[in-house]
Motif scaffolding. Structure first.
Motif, PDB file in Angstrom:
ATOM      1  N   GLY A  51       0.838  -1.191   0.000  1.00 40.71           N
ATOM      2  CA  GLY A  51       0.000   0.000   0.000  1.00 40.71           C
ATOM      3  C   GLY A  51       0.872   1.241   0.000  1.00 40.71           C
ATOM      4  O   GLY A  51       1.608   1.521  -0.941  1.00 40.71           O
ATOM      5  N   GLY A  52       0.829   1.995   1.105  1.00 41.74           N
ATOM      6  CA  GLY A  52       1.634   3.207   1.199  1.00 41.74           C
ATOM      7  C   GLY A  52       3.041   2.971   1.713  1.00 41.74           C
ATOM      8  O   GLY A  52       3.844   3.910   1.780  1.00 41.74           O
ATOM      9  N   GLY A  53       3.345   1.728   2.116  1.00 42.48           N
ATOM     10  CA  GLY A  53       4.690   1.421   2.595  1.00 42.48           C
ATOM     11  C   GLY A  53       5.028   2.070   3.919  1.00 42.48           C
ATOM     12  O   GLY A  53       6.194   2.243   4.256  1.00 42.48           O
ATOM     13  N   SER A  54       3.989   2.415   4.713  1.00 46.70           N
ATOM     14  CA  SER A  54       4.228   3.136   5.965  1.00 46.70           C
ATOM     15  C   SER A  54       4.402   2.213   7.161  1.00 46.70           C
ATOM     16  O   SER A  54       4.690   2.691   8.258  1.00 46.70           O
ATOM     17  N   ASN A  55       4.245   0.923   6.950  1.00 45.24           N
ATOM     18  CA  ASN A  55       4.319   0.003   8.085  1.00 45.24           C
ATOM     19  C   ASN A  55       5.137  -1.236   7.735  1.00 45.24           C
ATOM     20  O   ASN A  55       4.813  -2.338   8.145  1.00 45.24           O
ATOM     21  N   ILE A  56       6.211  -1.022   6.955  1.00 44.02           N
ATOM     22  CA  ILE A  56       7.067  -2.132   6.558  1.00 44.02           C
ATOM     23  C   ILE A  56       8.531  -1.783   6.763  1.00 44.02           C
ATOM     24  O   ILE A  56       8.921  -0.608   6.749  1.00 44.02           O
ATOM     25  N   VAL A  57       9.335  -2.824   6.958  1.00 45.03           N
ATOM     26  CA  VAL A  57      10.795  -2.698   6.990  1.00 45.03           C
ATOM     27  C   VAL A  57      11.332  -3.657   5.935  1.00 45.03           C
ATOM     28  O   VAL A  57      11.177  -4.871   6.056  1.00 45.03           O
ATOM     29  N   LEU A  58      11.929  -3.107   4.897  1.00 48.34           N
ATOM     30  CA  LEU A  58      12.483  -3.921   3.823  1.00 48.34           C
ATOM     31  C   LEU A  58      13.909  -4.321   4.183  1.00 48.34           C
ATOM     32  O   LEU A  58      14.774  -3.464   4.361  1.00 48.34           O
ATOM     33  N   THR A  59      14.152  -5.611   4.281  1.00 48.04           N
ATOM     34  CA  THR A  59      15.495  -6.093   4.644  1.00 48.04           C
ATOM     35  C   THR A  59      16.280  -6.556   3.419  1.00 48.04           C
ATOM     36  O   THR A  59      17.380  -7.091   3.546  1.00 48.04           O
ATOM     37  N   GLY A  60      15.710  -6.351   2.237  1.00 47.04           N
ATOM     38  CA  GLY A  60      16.373  -6.722   0.989  1.00 47.04           C
ATOM     39  C   GLY A  60      15.411  -6.539  -0.158  1.00 47.04           C
ATOM     40  O   GLY A  60      14.279  -6.059   0.017  1.00 47.04           O
ATOM     41  N   ASP A  61      15.832  -6.899  -1.360  1.00 49.62           N
ATOM     42  CA  ASP A  61      14.940  -6.818  -2.511  1.00 49.62           C
ATOM     43  C   ASP A  61      13.751  -7.762  -2.309  1.00 49.62           C
ATOM     44  O   ASP A  61      13.898  -8.840  -1.727  1.00 49.62           O
ATOM     45  N   VAL A  62      12.589  -7.339  -2.799  1.00 47.09           N
ATOM     46  CA  VAL A  62      11.361  -8.112  -2.592  1.00 47.09           C
ATOM     47  C   VAL A  62      11.209  -9.113  -3.744  1.00 47.09           C
ATOM     48  O   VAL A  62      10.976  -8.721  -4.895  1.00 47.09           O
ATOM     49  N   LYS A  63      11.338 -10.386  -3.433  1.00 48.49           N
ATOM     50  CA  LYS A  63      11.282 -11.433  -4.452  1.00 48.49           C
ATOM     51  C   LYS A  63       9.856 -11.824  -4.855  1.00 48.49           C
ATOM     52  O   LYS A  63       9.611 -12.120  -6.021  1.00 48.49           O
ATOM     53  N   PRO A  64       8.881 -11.862  -3.921  1.00 45.57           N
ATOM     54  CA  PRO A  64       7.500 -12.131  -4.357  1.00 45.57           C
ATOM     55  C   PRO A  64       7.000 -11.055  -5.315  1.00 45.57           C
ATOM     56  O   PRO A  64       7.523  -9.932  -5.346  1.00 45.57           O
ATOM     57  N   LEU A  65       5.997 -11.385  -6.090  1.00 47.34           N
ATOM     58  CA  LEU A  65       5.359 -10.419  -6.983  1.00 47.34           C
ATOM     59  C   LEU A  65       4.713  -9.323  -6.143  1.00 47.34           C
ATOM     60  O   LEU A  65       3.865  -9.598  -5.295  1.00 47.34           O
ATOM     61  N   VAL A  66       5.121  -8.074  -6.347  1.00 46.13           N
ATOM     62  CA  VAL A  66       4.573  -6.951  -5.591  1.00 46.13           C
ATOM     63  C   VAL A  66       3.322  -6.432  -6.290  1.00 46.13           C
ATOM     64  O   VAL A  66       3.351  -6.058  -7.470  1.00 46.13           O
ATOM     65  N   LEU A  67       2.203  -6.439  -5.576  1.00 45.96           N
ATOM     66  CA  LEU A  67       0.955  -5.874  -6.063  1.00 45.96           C
ATOM     67  C   LEU A  67       0.785  -4.511  -5.409  1.00 45.96           C
ATOM     68  O   LEU A  67       0.431  -4.406  -4.235  1.00 45.96           O
ATOM     69  N   LYS A  68       1.099  -3.459  -6.140  1.00 43.69           N
ATOM     70  CA  LYS A  68       1.037  -2.091  -5.621  1.00 43.69           C
ATOM     71  C   LYS A  68      -0.397  -1.574  -5.755  1.00 43.69           C
ATOM     72  O   LYS A  68      -0.901  -1.364  -6.851  1.00 43.69           O
ATOM     73  N   VAL A  69      -1.066  -1.411  -4.613  1.00 37.44           N
ATOM     74  CA  VAL A  69      -2.486  -1.067  -4.610  1.00 37.44           C
ATOM     75  C   VAL A  69      -2.683   0.422  -4.884  1.00 37.44           C
ATOM     76  O   VAL A  69      -2.214   1.274  -4.126  1.00 37.44           O
ATOM     77  N   GLU A  70      -3.377   0.720  -5.985  1.00 38.25           N
ATOM     78  CA  GLU A  70      -3.624   2.106  -6.381  1.00 38.25           C
ATOM     79  C   GLU A  70      -5.084   2.314  -6.761  1.00 38.25           C
ATOM     80  O   GLU A  70      -5.412   3.112  -7.635  1.00 38.25           O
ATOM     81  N   ILE A  71      -5.995   1.596  -6.091  1.00 32.03           N
ATOM     82  CA  ILE A  71      -7.434   1.727  -6.336  1.00 32.03           C
ATOM     83  C   ILE A  71      -7.945   2.985  -5.638  1.00 32.03           C
ATOM     84  O   ILE A  71      -7.811   3.113  -4.420  1.00 32.03           O
TER      85      ILE A  71
END
Length: 355
Positions: A51-71
């Motif tokens: 979503g807005g990425g306000s509640n995540i900590v990325l510890t590396g590149d994201v390997k799963p398919l990222v579904l960026k919600v823009e509805i």
């Protein structure tokens, strides 16, 4: 549907951590989800909803398919004698929705002003502030099962809301149903729209020291929804860093809940501990106070730091040019957890999702 490769995510997470999505699809409608699930290559990939990425900590590149919600989209669905029912697309900015409801004359979300993130993330986290939680204003949501592509709707009971918790944060157990039954929906569903029930007649939610202070300063004993909204914005801006200026994920730890006996024991040793008695007899402790008491406010490990105005917030001290890494953030978080446990015997639980 546009499939993008190696997409930088530094601007897509409020911590400003440098990482990339190996594959990303922007979801602006249910049709985009259907297209993903009809694609033989994409359908079988693990998926990560962003979503807005306000509640995540990325510890590396994201390997799963990222579904960026823009509805997108905001509307009044219906109005009764008891409530306004307002609906918003999952990709809408949360604070913008709060502002819009007040502009349209639908009060009730003002205590939740200036919380970062998107509308779709709000029920996942059951966001809350100053006496109001999302579940207090929730009516229902629409989502899509990422395995079958089937749409479904959940009411509040099916969302299993708890303190900063919901069914969307838990994986289903072996043999447990999922999907429309609302059980174990972590990584299995994408929220598309959320509806809110904003009660009539409107009543202010007060009783917090910061709000009481604003009432005294303003000499206002019966504030309007707009006044509370403006006060909450002022309070949050004074205490919390703007992610546009200092990367952060908001409150990093949940406020722990202990028994009355445990609290009494801590008070004997630390009489000034900030605590709140709950209706069930338990006591909620202020995690920020616990962290500050352990001497962490203003301290850093690498480019990860504890905000000097609020110990509950971890920040990116490296800025955009030399950003903090997810590893540094988690090293600092674990060091804080160890300190708090050694002094108070309490295990702090992080709020953000670690990816």
């Amino acid at each position: 549907m546009l499939v993008e490769k190696n997409v930088p995510l530094q601007q897509a997470n409020t911590f400003g951590i440098m990482a990339k999505a190996l594959t990303l699809v922007r979801v602006s409608s249910e049709a985009d989800i259907a297209a993903v699930l009809q694609d033989a290559g994409l359908r079988v990939q693990p998926k990560f909803v962003l979503g807005g990425g306000s509640n995540i900590v990325l510890t590396g590149d994201v390997k799963p398919l990222v579904l960026k919600v823009e509805i997108m989209g905001k509307r009044l669905v219906s109005e009764t004698a008891k409530a306004w029912i307002v609906e918003a697309g999952a990709g809408e900015n949360w604070h913008d929705l709060v502002t819009w409801t007040l502009q349209m004359g639908y009060p009730g979300l003002e205590n939740l002003a200036l919380i970062p993130g998107t509308v779709g993330a709000s029920p996942v986290q059951n966001i809350g502030a100053y006496g109001v939680e999302l579940q207090d204003r929730f009516e229902s949501l629409d989502a899509v099962d990422l395995s079958t592509g089937q749409p479904f709707t959940l009411n509040a009971a099916q969302c299993a809301f708890g303190y900063r918790d919901s069914v969307f944060k838990h994986a289903s157990k072996p043999g447990e149903a999922s999907g429309a039954q609302g059980l174990g929906l972590a990584e299995k569903a994408l929220i598309t729209r959320v509806r809110f029930s904003l009660p009539k007649p409107w009543k202010p939610v007060l009783g917090y020291a910061d709000i009481d202070k604003k009432m005294l300063q303003s000499r206002v004993s019966a504030p309007s929804a707009l006044q509370i909204y403006e006060w909450i914005c002022d309070i949050r801006r004074a205490k919390l860093p703007d992610p546009q200026l200092i990367g952060n994920a908001g409150s990093f730890f949940k406020n722990p809940t202990v028994s009355a006996e445990q609290c009494a024991d801590i008070i004997q040793r630390d009489p000034k501990i900030v605590h709140y008695h709950l209706a069930d007899g338990s006591v909620k402790l202020a995690a920020g106070w616990l962290i500050d008491a352990c001497g962490w406010k203003g301290k850093s490990i690498g480019n990860a730091g504890v905000y000097d105005k609020q110990a509950l917030v971890l920040v990116n001290r490296g800025g955009e040019a030399n950003p903090v890494t997810g590893g540094e953030v988690m090293t600092l978080a674990k060091a804080i957890q160890t300190s708090v446990y050694e002094r108070f015997g309490i295990r702090l639980e992080p709020e953000p999702v670690v990816v």
